[in-house]
Write a protein that holds these residues in place. Sequence first.
Motif, short mmCIF file in Angstrom:
data_model
loop_
_atom_site.label_atom_id
_atom_site.label_comp_id
_atom_site.label_asym_id
_atom_site.label_seq_id
_atom_site.Cartn_x
_atom_site.Cartn_y
_atom_site.Cartn_z
N ARG A 186 0.85 -1.19 0.00
CA ARG A 186 0.00 0.00 0.00
C ARG A 186 0.89 1.24 0.00
NH1 ARG A 186 0.06 -1.02 5.61
NH2 ARG A 186 0.43 0.86 6.86
N MET A 187 0.28 2.39 -0.34
CA MET A 187 1.01 3.65 -0.34
C MET A 187 1.20 4.14 1.10
SD MET A 187 1.87 4.87 -3.37
CE MET A 187 1.89 6.66 -3.19
N PRO A 188 2.38 4.65 1.43
CA PRO A 188 2.59 5.22 2.76
C PRO A 188 2.09 6.66 2.85
CG PRO A 188 4.61 5.39 1.50
CD PRO A 188 3.61 4.66 0.62
N THR A 189 1.90 7.13 4.06
CA THR A 189 1.58 8.54 4.30
C THR A 189 2.75 9.18 5.05
OG1 THR A 189 0.53 8.11 6.44
CG2 THR A 189 -0.87 7.98 4.48
N TRP A 190 2.57 10.46 5.41
CA TRP A 190 3.62 11.17 6.13
C TRP A 190 3.93 10.51 7.47
CZ3 TRP A 190 6.83 14.35 3.95
CH2 TRP A 190 6.44 15.09 2.83
N GLU A 191 2.94 9.91 8.13
CA GLU A 191 3.19 9.26 9.42
C GLU A 191 4.29 8.22 9.29
OE1 GLU A 191 -0.67 11.18 9.90
OE2 GLU A 191 0.06 9.82 8.37
N ALA A 192 4.16 7.37 8.28
CA ALA A 192 5.16 6.33 8.06
C ALA A 192 6.51 6.94 7.70
CB ALA A 192 4.70 5.38 6.96
N ALA A 193 6.52 7.91 6.80
CA ALA A 193 7.77 8.47 6.29
C ALA A 193 8.54 9.23 7.36
CB ALA A 193 7.48 9.39 5.11
N TYR A 194 7.86 10.11 8.09
CA TYR A 194 8.55 10.91 9.11
C TYR A 194 9.11 10.03 10.23
CZ TYR A 194 7.56 15.78 7.77
OH TYR A 194 7.54 17.02 7.15
N ASN A 195 8.35 9.04 10.67
CA ASN A 195 8.83 8.20 11.76
C ASN A 195 9.94 7.27 11.30
OD1 ASN A 195 7.11 8.55 14.40
ND2 ASN A 195 5.69 8.82 12.68
N TYR A 196 9.83 6.78 10.08
CA TYR A 196 10.91 6.00 9.47
C TYR A 196 12.21 6.81 9.48
CZ TYR A 196 13.63 4.23 5.43
OH TYR A 196 14.63 3.80 4.60
N GLN A 197 12.13 8.03 8.99
CA GLN A 197 13.31 8.89 8.90
C GLN A 197 13.89 9.18 10.27
OE1 GLN A 197 13.82 12.74 6.35
NE2 GLN A 197 12.87 13.39 8.25
N THR A 198 13.03 9.41 11.26
CA THR A 198 13.49 9.75 12.60
C THR A 198 14.19 8.58 13.27
OG1 THR A 198 11.71 11.38 12.81
CG2 THR A 198 12.79 10.67 14.84
N LEU A 199 13.69 7.37 13.08
CA LEU A 199 14.36 6.22 13.65
C LEU A 199 15.74 6.01 13.01
CD1 LEU A 199 14.47 3.96 15.63
CD2 LEU A 199 13.02 2.58 14.14
N TRP A 200 15.85 6.29 11.72
CA TRP A 200 17.15 6.22 11.08
C TRP A 200 18.11 7.26 11.67
CZ3 TRP A 200 20.37 3.39 8.50
CH2 TRP A 200 19.92 2.34 7.69
N LEU A 201 17.61 8.47 11.92
CA LEU A 201 18.44 9.50 12.56
C LEU A 201 18.89 9.06 13.94
CD1 LEU A 201 16.54 12.80 11.63
CD2 LEU A 201 18.79 12.09 10.82
N LEU A 202 17.98 8.44 14.68
CA LEU A 202 18.30 7.94 16.01
C LEU A 202 19.40 6.89 15.94
CD1 LEU A 202 17.44 8.07 19.04
CD2 LEU A 202 15.93 6.15 18.56
N ALA A 203 19.28 5.98 14.98
CA ALA A 203 20.28 4.93 14.82
C ALA A 203 21.65 5.53 14.46
CB ALA A 203 19.84 3.94 13.74
N LYS A 204 21.66 6.53 13.60
CA LYS A 204 22.93 7.16 13.23
C LYS A 204 23.53 7.90 14.43
CE LYS A 204 22.11 7.63 8.25
NZ LYS A 204 23.24 6.74 7.89
N GLY A 205 22.65 8.47 15.27
CA GLY A 205 23.14 9.12 16.48
C GLY A 205 23.78 8.13 17.44
N ILE A 206 23.17 6.96 17.55
CA ILE A 206 23.72 5.91 18.41
C ILE A 206 25.08 5.47 17.88
CG2 ILE A 206 23.41 3.52 19.16
CD1 ILE A 206 20.38 4.05 19.17
#
Length: 340
Positions: free
Chosen positions: A320-340
Amino acid sequence: MKRRRKLFLVLALVALVVSAGCSGGNQGQAPPPAGGEAAPPPHEEAKVINIGFTGPLSGGAAFYGKEVADGLDLAVEEINAQGITVNGEKYLINLVKLDDQYMPDKAATNARRLVEEYRVPAVFVPHSGGIYAIQQFNEEENLLILGYTSEPGILERGNRLTMRIPPRYTLYLETFAQMTMERFGNKLGVIPTNTQYGKDWTEAFVPVWESMGGVVVAESPIDYNKEADFYTYVSQVLAKEPDVLFVGGPSQPTAMVIKQARELGFQGGFVVMDQAKLDQMAQIIPMEDLEGAIGSVPLHLYPSPGTQPFIQRFQAKYDRMPTWEAAYNYQTLWLLAKGI
């Protein structure tokens, strides 16, 4: 420049909390099933960093909560495929999901459980009521709140361990008001969700509408999380003959409010709060019902180099097509992982 500053803030916050999150407690072992889904087993050679999520996985806002959780799950899958190295040791991310049914008190209870049982250094929270509740103690617990809400107020309390993920909704007010008023008229009927988010959005939008010469002819907040039949509320507002309806909450119930307004003969426009997504609602009700509605731009129309690759990966996993909820949270978890 803003993106770099945001990344810097995330990395700085992670530095404050991750040392606690990578030692002791249940870290280093997979927790039991949470939020109705079993956690994936950790790699034999890697330790585990638990990251929390508390959001609506059941009830009227479950569709919204699942969209957020699916974006996070995709990020976890991709991050773990690469792995994370901290001080020479390999780690995997484990997302511990707890259902709060969109209720602030349950969100706070879940956050305490996530800290005490799973020693999470950070928790994703996709509603302002839950964020406000957790802000009462998160600094004491050294818990980073990653808040998916456009509510400006969550950053106005001086809480040093809170990050707002999407843009604030105050950016939309004048444009939404001007465009709908010019096309449909100046009489506004207000039918928002009765959550704190809905109250704050309404308190911000109505003065802007009135400053442009508009009037509010009726107001009837609804519990979008519990109600299934909105005819009574909608008919009461339509009896005052508004030109525009101000609606919003999770996409699924918001779509039903719009649908029932059309069935009752309403032909005017809609101002849609940014939590409800037009592309998501178009999967629930006929596209013609959304004619004259203004809201946040659908993700697939956003001109960013990373948009289409993300959509393709999301569609491959969830069909299915994603919305902003999926995209923004996906991106933020990646940022968190890079911070770790």
